[in-house]
Design a protein around this motif. Structure first.
Motif, mmCIF file in Angstrom:
data_model
loop_
_atom_site.group_PDB
_atom_site.id
_atom_site.type_symbol
_atom_site.label_atom_id
_atom_site.label_comp_id
_atom_site.label_asym_id
_atom_site.label_seq_id
_atom_site.Cartn_x
_atom_site.Cartn_y
_atom_site.Cartn_z
ATOM 1 N N GLU A 19 -8.624 -4.057 -3.671
ATOM 2 C CA GLU A 19 -8.233 -4.790 -2.960
ATOM 3 C C GLU A 19 -9.589 -5.709 -2.943
ATOM 4 N N ARG A 51 -10.412 1.627 -3.257
ATOM 5 C CA ARG A 51 -9.594 1.344 -2.754
ATOM 6 C C ARG A 51 -10.257 -0.118 -1.998
ATOM 7 N N ARG A 52 -11.120 0.031 -1.572
ATOM 8 C CA ARG A 52 -12.033 -1.576 -1.191
ATOM 9 C C ARG A 52 -12.403 -2.531 -2.906
ATOM 10 N N LYS A 107 -12.562 7.374 -2.837
ATOM 11 C CA LYS A 107 -11.595 7.368 -2.648
ATOM 12 C C LYS A 107 -11.127 5.990 -1.833
ATOM 13 N N THR A 108 -12.190 5.661 -0.559
ATOM 14 C CA THR A 108 -12.268 3.881 0.276
ATOM 15 C C THR A 108 -12.797 3.415 -0.628
ATOM 16 N N GLN A 152 0.875 -1.511 0.079
ATOM 17 C CA GLN A 152 0.266 0.164 -0.202
ATOM 18 C C GLN A 152 1.337 1.064 -0.295
#
Length: 176
Positions: A94, A90-91, A86-87, A45
Motif C-alpha cells: 500500500e 500489505r502495508r 502478512k500485515t 482489497q
C-alpha cells in the motif's frame, strides 16, 4: 476580356464558398461528445479468509466438496509472527502504491485505443532502499501499459520503509 475576368472571379468565389461555408454551418450543429477521461485507482482489497482456498478445482463437476482438514498447529514462536508478516507485506504494498501514484501516468495512446489492464511488477530493492531492478511478473497484455508501469516504478526513487528485498506491486490501469 473584362467579361472573362468577371466570369473567372465569379466561378472562383462560388468554388471557394462551396468549400468553406459547409463546415461553418456544421460547427453550429449538434453538440460534441465530451473527451475521454481516465483515472487510476488503487486495487480493491480482496477479502479472503485464512480457511478459504485461493485456487478452486474447476474441472471437477460432480464432486462433493471435501471437508477442509485443519492445518497442524504451528509452534508458538511462528504463530505470533505469521499475521504480522502478512500485515507488514500489505502495508509495504500500500505504501509503494501511494508512492507510485504521483509518478504513474496513463499513456495517451492507450487512452485513445481504450486499453485497460493490470500489471504486476517485481521490485528488487538495494540495501539502501533504492530500486535496483523492476521486472514484469504478470503483463497487462499491452506493452504500452507495461512500459508505463515500469517507468513509474523507476521514478519512485528510494523505498526506505521496505524490510524485504523484493516486493510484488500491482499497478491497475482502468478507464472510467
Amino acid at each position: 476580356m473584362p467579361s472573362r475576368l468577371i466570369l473567372a472571379l465569379a466561378l472562383s468565389l462560388a468554388l471557394h464558398a462551396s468549400l468553406l461555408l459547409p463546415p461553418v454551418f456544421k460547427a453550429n450543429g449538434p453538440p460534441r461528445q465530451p473527451a475521454l477521461e481516465a483515472s487510476l485507482r488503487l486495487p480493491a482489497q480482496a477479502q479472503v479468509s485464512d480457511g478459504e482456498a485461493l485456487l478452486k478445482n474447476t474441472l471437477a463437476v460432480n464432486q462433493a466438496p471435501a471437508a477442509a482438514k485443519p492445518p497442524p498447529p504451528a509452534p508458538p514462536a511462528l504463530r505470533a509472527s505469521q499475521p504480522v508478516a502478512k500485515t507488514n507485506v500489505r502495508r509495504e504494498v500500500e505504501a509503494a502504491q501511494r508512492k507510485l501514484s504521483p509518478h504513474l501516468y496513463y499513456p495517451p495512446e492507450a487512452v485513445a485505443r481504450g486499453l485497460e489492464g493490470e500489471v504486476r511488477l517485481i521490485l528488487t530493492l538495494g540495501d539502501d532502499g533504492s530500486i535496483a531492478e523492476v521486472s514484469v511478473a504478470t503483463s497487462s497484455g499491452h506493452p504500452i501499459l507495461d512500459k508505463a508501469a515500469i517507468k513509474a516504478a523507476y521514478a519512485m526513487g528510494k523505498v526506505n520503509w521496505a524490510h524485504s528485498h523484493e516486493l510484488i506491486l500491482p499497478v491497475i490501469f482502468r478507464l472510467e
